[in-house]
Design a protein around this motif. Structure first.
Motif, PDB file in Angstrom:
ATOM      1  N   ALA A   1       0.836  -1.204   0.000  1.00 16.85           N
ATOM      2  CA  ALA A   1       0.000   0.000   0.000  1.00 16.85           C
ATOM      3  C   ALA A   1       0.871   1.253   0.000  1.00 16.85           C
ATOM      4  O   ALA A   1       0.594   2.222  -0.724  1.00 16.85           O
ATOM      5  CB  ALA A   1      -0.929  -0.017   1.205  1.00 16.85           C
ATOM      6  N   GLN A   2       1.951   1.236   0.793  1.00 19.17           N
ATOM      7  CA  GLN A   2       2.848   2.384   0.849  1.00 19.17           C
ATOM      8  C   GLN A   2       3.515   2.627  -0.496  1.00 19.17           C
ATOM      9  O   GLN A   2       3.625   3.767  -0.963  1.00 19.17           O
ATOM     10  CB  GLN A   2       3.914   2.167   1.924  1.00 19.17           C
ATOM     11  N   GLU A   3       3.933   1.551  -1.153  1.00 19.45           N
ATOM     12  CA  GLU A   3       4.579   1.683  -2.454  1.00 19.45           C
ATOM     13  C   GLU A   3       3.591   2.215  -3.500  1.00 19.45           C
ATOM     14  O   GLU A   3       3.960   3.005  -4.371  1.00 19.45           O
ATOM     15  CB  GLU A   3       5.147   0.338  -2.894  1.00 19.45           C
ATOM     16  N   ARG A   4       2.348   1.794  -3.385  1.00 17.98           N
ATOM     17  CA  ARG A   4       1.342   2.306  -4.314  1.00 17.98           C
ATOM     18  C   ARG A   4       1.121   3.813  -4.111  1.00 17.98           C
ATOM     19  O   ARG A   4       0.970   4.561  -5.072  1.00 17.98           O
ATOM     20  CB  ARG A   4       0.021   1.552  -4.136  1.00 17.98           C
ATOM     21  N   ALA A   5       1.106   4.236  -2.860  1.00 24.41           N
ATOM     22  CA  ALA A   5       0.913   5.660  -2.580  1.00 24.41           C
ATOM     23  C   ALA A   5       2.090   6.483  -3.107  1.00 24.41           C
ATOM     24  O   ALA A   5       1.900   7.555  -3.685  1.00 24.41           O
ATOM     25  CB  ALA A   5       0.735   5.881  -1.086  1.00 24.41           C
ATOM     26  N   VAL A   6       3.299   5.971  -2.909  1.00 18.43           N
ATOM     27  CA  VAL A   6       4.486   6.667  -3.415  1.00 18.43           C
ATOM     28  C   VAL A   6       4.463   6.719  -4.932  1.00 18.43           C
ATOM     29  O   VAL A   6       4.788   7.751  -5.549  1.00 18.43           O
ATOM     30  CB  VAL A   6       5.766   5.973  -2.909  1.00 18.43           C
ATOM     31  N   LEU A   7       4.049   5.628  -5.562  1.00 19.80           N
ATOM     32  CA  LEU A   7       3.942   5.600  -7.010  1.00 19.80           C
ATOM     33  C   LEU A   7       2.869   6.593  -7.477  1.00 19.80           C
ATOM     34  O   LEU A   7       3.033   7.281  -8.496  1.00 19.80           O
ATOM     35  CB  LEU A   7       3.600   4.190  -7.488  1.00 19.80           C
ATOM     36  N   GLY A   8       1.781   6.676  -6.713  1.00 21.51           N
ATOM     37  CA  GLY A   8       0.743   7.657  -7.041  1.00 21.51           C
ATOM     38  C   GLY A   8       1.289   9.070  -7.027  1.00 21.51           C
ATOM     39  O   GLY A   8       0.986   9.886  -7.914  1.00 21.51           O
TER      40      GLY A   8
END
Length: 281
Positions: free
Chosen positions: A28-35
């Motif tokens: 989830a954290q990686e997805r937010a950073v990618l966002g």
């Protein structure tokens, strides 16, 4: 809200920019950073996909909700943005940023009183954030609460005393309140800390003229014209100040310059007509 401007982009299929990592393996954290990365690149709709998946994975994370709200706000999906900001506030009510961001959406849609309530909460939870105080002060002034508006800008100036931006807006509020001497002092400070800002110098000149100090206005206007010589309005107001002290030739010169730059400028049309009449005699 996100501190960025997003360019128009063409919506494409979902893709992963996670350095070769499988999309399904992202946390989830990686997805937010990618966002965040996608938003920086102007790919807001793709960012929304990743923020939504981050929220699905960790629905109790207020920060993820807030970032999703930011992306919705920038894609002008205001109802969805409001819903996410409210959820973020429910999860973490003492965080200032979602209150501020919610206020921004309300303000965009003309809901000033609702925006003021949100800005007040943002300032309450982050009292040292001068930009929050500026936005609160500006909204308060628009709903007629000028004294509270001034108080917030005065505090912003105390916190960021060398930032001409806050001196400028405090001067503007003092002017609205009829406190002309205080307005002049703050506008002087704005020009001291931002000496290359033509508009601040222009506004200082206007305050001097209003106070009956045309010589001081001339100095401010001359600086404004030097910084922005291609603006006909700047030449026109300088010409007005010259006229006020009897410097007829200097006034005529700048009226003429203004007319040649933009002879169809409705704001300056009466000045241009006077100049044309004088030249015809």
């Amino acid at each position: 809200m996100l501190d960025r401007e997003f360019r128009h982009f063409k919506t494409g299929r979902e893709r992963s920019d996670a350095g070769g990592q499988s999309d399904n393996e992202l946390t989830a954290q990686e997805r937010a950073v990618l966002g965040d990365k996608l938003c920086d690149e102007g790919r807001v709709e793709e960012a929304i996909i990743h923020y939504r998946k981050a929220v699905q994975m960790e629905g109790g994370n207020a920060w993820f909700r807030e970032r999703l709200g930011d992306a919705y706000a920038y894609s002008e999906e205001s109802a969805k943005a409001v819903a996410e900001y409210r959820k973020a506030i429910m999860l973490s009510p003492r965080r200032a940023e979602p209150h501020f961001s919610l206020g921004e959406v309300y303000r965009r849609h003309g809901k000033l009183e609702a925006a003021v309530k949100c800005y007040r909460k943002a300032v309450y939870y982050n009292p040292l954030n001068t930009f929050y105080r500026y936005k609160l002060g500006d909204a308060l002034a628009q709903v007629g609460l000028i004294d509270e508006a001034i108080l917030n800008l005065e505090i912003a100036v105390q916190i960021s005393g060398t930032d001409g931006f806050y001196h400028f807006w405090l001067a503007d509020l003092y002017c609205l309140a009829g406190r002309l001497s205080d307005a002049i002092i703050e506008m002087q400070q704005a020009t001291i800390f931002c000496p290359q800002d033509a508009y601040y110098n222009l506004r200082l000149g206007m305050l001097y003229m209003r106070a009956g100090f045309p010589q001081d206005a001339i100095a401010a206007y001359e600086t404004a014209v030097r910084l922005k010589p291609s603006d006909p309005a700047y030449h026109a107001v300088l010409a007005d100040a010259y006229s006020a002290v009897g410097r007829v030739e200097d006034a005529a010169k700048h009226y003429s310059m203004a007319a040649k730059m933009d002879s169809y400028d409705a704001v300056n049309l009466d000045r241009f007509r006077r100049q044309a009449s004088a030249e015809g005699k």
